[in-house]
Design a protein around this motif. Structure first.
Motif, PDB file in Angstrom:
ATOM      1  N   GLY A 129       0.890  -1.058  -0.031  1.00 34.72           N
ATOM      2  CA  GLY A 129      -0.012   0.019   0.238  1.00 34.72           C
ATOM      3  C   GLY A 129       0.839   1.287   0.068  1.00 34.72           C
ATOM      4  N   GLY A 130       0.183   2.464  -0.292  1.00 39.80           N
ATOM      5  CA  GLY A 130       0.971   3.525  -0.430  1.00 39.80           C
ATOM      6  C   GLY A 130       0.860   4.847   0.544  1.00 39.80           C
ATOM      7  N   ASN A 131       1.977   5.529   0.442  1.00 37.30           N
ATOM      8  CA  ASN A 131       1.887   6.720   1.337  1.00 37.30           C
ATOM      9  C   ASN A 131       1.365   7.799   0.424  1.00 37.30           C
ATOM     10  N   LYS A 132       1.138   9.040   1.102  1.00 36.34           N
ATOM     11  CA  LYS A 132       0.722  10.328   0.105  1.00 36.34           C
ATOM     12  C   LYS A 132      -0.325  10.075  -0.471  1.00 36.34           C
ATOM     13  N   GLN A 133      -0.158  10.389  -2.275  1.00 30.35           N
ATOM     14  CA  GLN A 133      -1.208  10.119  -2.906  1.00 30.35           C
ATOM     15  C   GLN A 133      -1.476   8.739  -3.478  1.00 30.35           C
ATOM     16  N   SER A 134      -0.651   7.633  -2.902  1.00 27.37           N
ATOM     17  CA  SER A 134      -0.591   6.573  -3.306  1.00 27.37           C
ATOM     18  C   SER A 134      -1.871   5.499  -2.817  1.00 27.37           C
ATOM     19  N   GLY A 135      -2.252   6.205  -1.875  1.00 26.93           N
ATOM     20  CA  GLY A 135      -3.498   5.274  -1.253  1.00 26.93           C
ATOM     21  C   GLY A 135      -3.737   5.554   0.364  1.00 26.93           C
ATOM     22  N   ILE A 136      -4.690   4.710   0.792  1.00 29.87           N
ATOM     23  CA  ILE A 136      -4.840   4.599   2.183  1.00 29.87           C
ATOM     24  C   ILE A 136      -5.080   3.074   2.596  1.00 29.87           C
ATOM     25  N   GLY A 137      -4.432   2.826   3.530  1.00 34.58           N
ATOM     26  CA  GLY A 137      -4.588   1.318   3.973  1.00 34.58           C
ATOM     27  C   GLY A 137      -3.794   0.293   3.242  1.00 34.58           C
ATOM     28  N   ARG A 138      -3.299  -0.769   3.688  1.00 34.07           N
ATOM     29  CA  ARG A 138      -2.603  -1.732   3.149  1.00 34.07           C
ATOM     30  C   ARG A 138      -3.462  -3.037   2.811  1.00 34.07           C
ATOM     31  N   GLU A 139      -2.898  -3.789   1.569  1.00 32.26           N
ATOM     32  CA  GLU A 139      -3.426  -5.057   1.276  1.00 32.26           C
ATOM     33  C   GLU A 139      -2.549  -6.080   1.609  1.00 32.26           C
ATOM     34  N   LEU A 140      -2.745  -7.234   1.486  1.00 32.82           N
ATOM     35  CA  LEU A 140      -2.011  -8.543   1.796  1.00 32.82           C
ATOM     36  C   LEU A 140      -1.418  -8.624   3.249  1.00 32.82           C
ATOM     37  N   GLY A 141      -1.006  -9.834   3.667  1.00 36.67           N
ATOM     38  CA  GLY A 141      -0.445 -10.044   4.971  1.00 36.67           C
ATOM     39  C   GLY A 141      -1.634 -10.117   5.779  1.00 36.67           C
ATOM     40  N   LYS A 142      -1.326 -10.177   7.157  1.00 34.13           N
ATOM     41  CA  LYS A 142      -2.348  -9.953   8.213  1.00 34.13           C
ATOM     42  C   LYS A 142      -3.335  -8.807   8.116  1.00 34.13           C
ATOM     43  N   THR A 143      -2.483  -7.820   7.917  1.00 34.01           N
ATOM     44  CA  THR A 143      -3.280  -6.420   7.876  1.00 34.01           C
ATOM     45  C   THR A 143      -4.381  -6.676   6.779  1.00 34.01           C
ATOM     46  N   GLY A 144      -4.062  -7.447   5.514  1.00 35.51           N
ATOM     47  CA  GLY A 144      -5.082  -7.520   4.671  1.00 35.51           C
ATOM     48  C   GLY A 144      -6.266  -8.036   4.867  1.00 35.51           C
ATOM     49  N   VAL A 145      -6.313  -9.091   5.818  1.00 35.98           N
ATOM     50  CA  VAL A 145      -7.646  -9.714   6.221  1.00 35.98           C
ATOM     51  C   VAL A 145      -8.326  -8.992   7.547  1.00 35.98           C
ATOM     52  N   TYR A 146      -7.437  -8.193   8.469  1.00 36.17           N
ATOM     53  CA  TYR A 146      -8.089  -7.524   9.297  1.00 36.17           C
ATOM     54  C   TYR A 146      -8.751  -6.361   8.799  1.00 36.17           C
ATOM     55  N   ASN A 147      -8.283  -5.863   7.577  1.00 37.11           N
ATOM     56  CA  ASN A 147      -9.196  -4.810   6.907  1.00 37.11           C
ATOM     57  C   ASN A 147     -10.626  -5.081   6.642  1.00 37.11           C
ATOM     58  N   PHE A 148     -10.686  -6.586   6.615  1.00 29.68           N
ATOM     59  CA  PHE A 148     -12.337  -6.844   6.373  1.00 29.68           C
ATOM     60  C   PHE A 148     -12.951  -7.312   7.656  1.00 29.68           C
ATOM     61  N   THR A 149     -12.352  -6.891   8.633  1.00 33.73           N
ATOM     62  CA  THR A 149     -12.864  -7.172   9.951  1.00 33.73           C
ATOM     63  C   THR A 149     -13.360  -5.668  10.599  1.00 33.73           C
ATOM     64  N   LYS A 150     -14.602  -6.039  11.488  1.00 32.21           N
ATOM     65  CA  LYS A 150     -14.697  -4.697  12.595  1.00 32.21           C
ATOM     66  C   LYS A 150     -14.548  -5.113  13.864  1.00 32.21           C
ATOM     67  N   LEU A 151     -13.888  -4.522  14.782  1.00 27.87           N
ATOM     68  CA  LEU A 151     -13.634  -4.691  16.069  1.00 27.87           C
ATOM     69  C   LEU A 151     -14.843  -4.478  16.935  1.00 27.87           C
ATOM     70  N   LYS A 152     -15.359  -5.474  17.853  1.00 29.10           N
ATOM     71  CA  LYS A 152     -16.291  -5.316  18.631  1.00 29.10           C
ATOM     72  C   LYS A 152     -15.853  -5.290  20.076  1.00 29.10           C
ATOM     73  N   SER A 153     -15.958  -4.227  20.941  1.00 29.19           N
ATOM     74  CA  SER A 153     -15.605  -4.609  22.264  1.00 29.19           C
ATOM     75  C   SER A 153     -16.643  -4.906  23.336  1.00 29.19           C
ATOM     76  N   VAL A 154     -16.483  -6.051  24.003  1.00 27.04           N
ATOM     77  CA  VAL A 154     -17.667  -6.269  24.919  1.00 27.04           C
ATOM     78  C   VAL A 154     -17.134  -6.380  26.353  1.00 27.04           C
ATOM     79  N   ASN A 155     -18.235  -6.042  27.109  1.00 25.97           N
ATOM     80  CA  ASN A 155     -17.776  -6.232  28.731  1.00 25.97           C
ATOM     81  C   ASN A 155     -18.912  -6.765  29.247  1.00 25.97           C
ATOM     82  N   ILE A 156     -18.698  -7.780  30.117  1.00 25.83           N
ATOM     83  CA  ILE A 156     -19.845  -8.544  30.541  1.00 25.83           C
ATOM     84  C   ILE A 156     -19.610  -8.546  32.102  1.00 25.83           C
ATOM     85  N   VAL A 157     -20.491  -7.869  32.798  1.00 23.32           N
ATOM     86  CA  VAL A 157     -20.669  -7.692  34.191  1.00 23.32           C
ATOM     87  C   VAL A 157     -21.110  -8.959  34.714  1.00 23.32           C
ATOM     88  N   PHE A 158     -20.670  -9.643  35.975  1.00 22.70           N
ATOM     89  CA  PHE A 158     -21.377 -10.756  36.365  1.00 22.70           C
ATOM     90  C   PHE A 158     -21.367 -11.060  37.794  1.00 22.70           C
TER      91      PHE A 158
END
Ligand code: NDP
Length: 500
Positions: free
Chosen positions: A471-500
């Motif tokens: 992936g690129g800096n400046k006008q070459s883009g936003i974000g990175r493809e491939l590698g671990k970051t490539g799959v994380y790009n297609f996930t969203k993080l959910k934060s969960v707190n369970i009180v018990f």
């Protein structure tokens, strides 16, 4: 009758595929023709013969494809599928691609012009990308977190994060590496559990349409992968569709900005892999023959139609003339012929429009006073061929140095010392890739930290690998493809707190 090099015979499966008067879209596991707003001819750039027609998907058809992907995301067996089973499907797909390598490669050479050997290695590379991300399907994980929140007396908490699929993805793919780039998007998004509507470039849709059917053949649930064809307008309707959660785009900076703006106006997640004007820095202590060969390969492979092509080379003054002469000798030896000729080293450019654009840059270079070292012409009347071309210049401000030409055109500029070389290399609105050629490790490491680019290769031309983020800096883009970051790009993080 398809007109190709008589030394090659097309596979029966390709001939059968090309029998259809118009190639349909692939939606909800079926080939769909019909709803369209016109058709586009697909041309073999080596012969200028029209080899197929594709439909331009209209808004109704885009809606149909997106709702098929949405429904597969919400309701199909895909949502409930275990990671191991998703992994298995991705591995089966990789095997199916390997089994069809000859047919897909022939279609790719026919529509894009690239050498058949390069088309085959692109397709084998795509199969490996699916294998790599098959492994990630079973390795997505969250974290447990210690919180400082005060709990009521006698109560405890358990906090953690989950990685969930981002949803329905619109994938827009360009014409230079239609199958590699499709795989860089499809493999990680499927590993993450997303569904997709993919639009290949209107210039090179055939290999992707052929590939699409393999998803159904190996057992992906209907609607998980959909492919629609059309022009930029179709792409715009798709990327602005309200039911799209994420856009992944590879192409020009100009269109990337349009897509980025539209994504922000609807707050859609977006990754943009855009243009480049990637520098190489050759120091006088480098293995100069190796460097000249590497620079030639980095700009002339695939006719320079590569986002990470090393299109600017900065050479230390003392060795400038020798290195330029070596690169010129390599470029003058290259055999130019169609992709089915096994002795060819350079095929045609992808289209007449693109050839005219590249030739236009040669004219600009000449009118700006750059020295034409070699090439610069269209050698044949027939086919969109372009001679490998080298310019030399002492002025870093020329259009041919500032703008992405995306063709077999290299500009060589001399530099005095390391700081001067780095200043010239970084003096660009792009920041995608770079190469450094030296035997001095401390010089190499200094350049690695100072070059403003997403990729730095030392003593080698730039090449992709599934485990190597791109992936690129400046006008070459936003974000990175491939590698671990490539799959994380297609996930969203959910934060969960369970009180018990
Ligand atoms: P574009 O950026 O126009 O096209 C890339 C992809 O985007 C194609 O699939 C195209 O569809 C699609 N598209 C075009 N307009 C829109 C839109 N408004 N909304 C959504 N999708 C859209 O590149 P070109 O093919 O015109 O090539 C022009 C230049 O772009 C090249 O000379 C090169 O400099 C650069 N380029 C860079 C690439 C890279 O890898 N970074 C790859 C290809 C090009 P369609 O083709 O059907 O119009």
């Amino acid at each position: 009758m398809i007109d190709i090099n008589p030394a090659h015979t097309l596979s029966p499966s390709v001939l059968k595929f090309l029998e259809a008067s118009t190639q349909g879209h692939y939606i909800n596991g079926e080939v769909v023709s019909g709803a369209h707003s016109g058709s586009i001819p697909i041309t073999n750039p080596a012969t200028e013969q029209v080899i197929a027609q594709i439909d331009i998907a209209d808004k109704k058809l885009v809606d149909q494809a997106v709702s098929s992907a949405r429904s597969a995301f919400r309701h199909s067996s895909w949502k409930r599928m275990s990671p191991t089973k998703r992994q298995g499907l991705l591995l089966s797909l990789a095997d199916a691609i390997e089994a069809e390598v000859d047919s897909i490669a022939e279609l790719l050479t026919l529509e894009n012009g690239k050498l058949l050997a390069h088309a085959k290695s692109e397709i084998r590379g795509a199969a490996n990308t699916f294998r790599y991300y098959a492994g990630w399907a079973t390795k997505l994980e969250g974290e447990t977190l210690d919180l400082s929140l005060r709990q009521a007396p006698g109560r405890q908490n358990f906090a953690f994060t989950r990685r969930e699929p981002v949803g329905v993805v619109a994938a827009i793919v360009p014409w230079n590496f239609p199958i590699s780039i499709a795989a860089w998007k499809l493999a990680p998004l499927l590993a993450a559990g997303c569904t997709v509507v993919l639009k290949p470039s209107e210039v090179t849709p055939l290999s992707t349409l052929y590939l699409a059917k393999l998803f159904g053949d190996v057992g992906f649930p209907a609607g998980v992968v959909n492919v629609i064809t059309g022009d930029g307008e179709t792409g715009a309707v798709l990327t602005t569709h309200p039911e799209i959660d994420k856009i992944t785009f590879t192409g020009s900076t100009q269109v990337g900005k349009i897509i980025g703006k539209a994504a922000m106006s609807d707050l859609k997640d977006v990754s943009l892999e855009l243009g480049g004007k990637s520098p190489g820095l050759i120091f006088e202590d480098a293995d100069l023959e190796d460097a000249a060969k590497g620079i030639a390969m980095g700009i002339f492979r695939n006719g320079g139609q590569v986002c990470v092509a090393g299109s600017r080379v900065y050479i230390q003054e003392k060795v400038f003339d020798k290195v330029v002469a070596d690169i010129a000798a390599a470029c003058q030896k290259m055999k130019m012929s169609d992709g089915f000729d096994v002795s060819s080293e350079l095929g045609p450019l992808v289209s007449r429009t693109h050839l005219d654009s590249v030739l236009g840059y040669v004219d600009k270079g000449l009118s700006e006073g750059a020295e034409l070292v070699c090439g610069g012409k269209r050698p044949n009347e027939k086919g969109y061929y372009m001679q490998p071309t080298i310019f030399a210049s002492t002025d870093n401000q020329k259009k041919i140095i500032a703008e992405e030409i995306f063709g077999p055109v290299l500009v060589a500029v001399p530099f005095k010392d390391m700081e001067d070389g780095l200043r010239l290399a970084n003096d660009s609105r792009y920041g995608l890739s770079s190469t450094v050629w030296t035997k001095d490790i401390s010089k190499a490491l200094h350049c690695v930290s100072e070059l403003d680019a997403g990729w730095v290769f030392v003593n080698a031309p730039a090449r992709s690998d599934a485990n190597f983020p791109l992936g690129g800096n400046k006008q070459s883009g936003i974000g990175r493809e491939l590698g671990k970051t490539g799959v994380y790009n297609f996930t969203k993080l959910k934060s969960v707190n369970i009180v018990f």
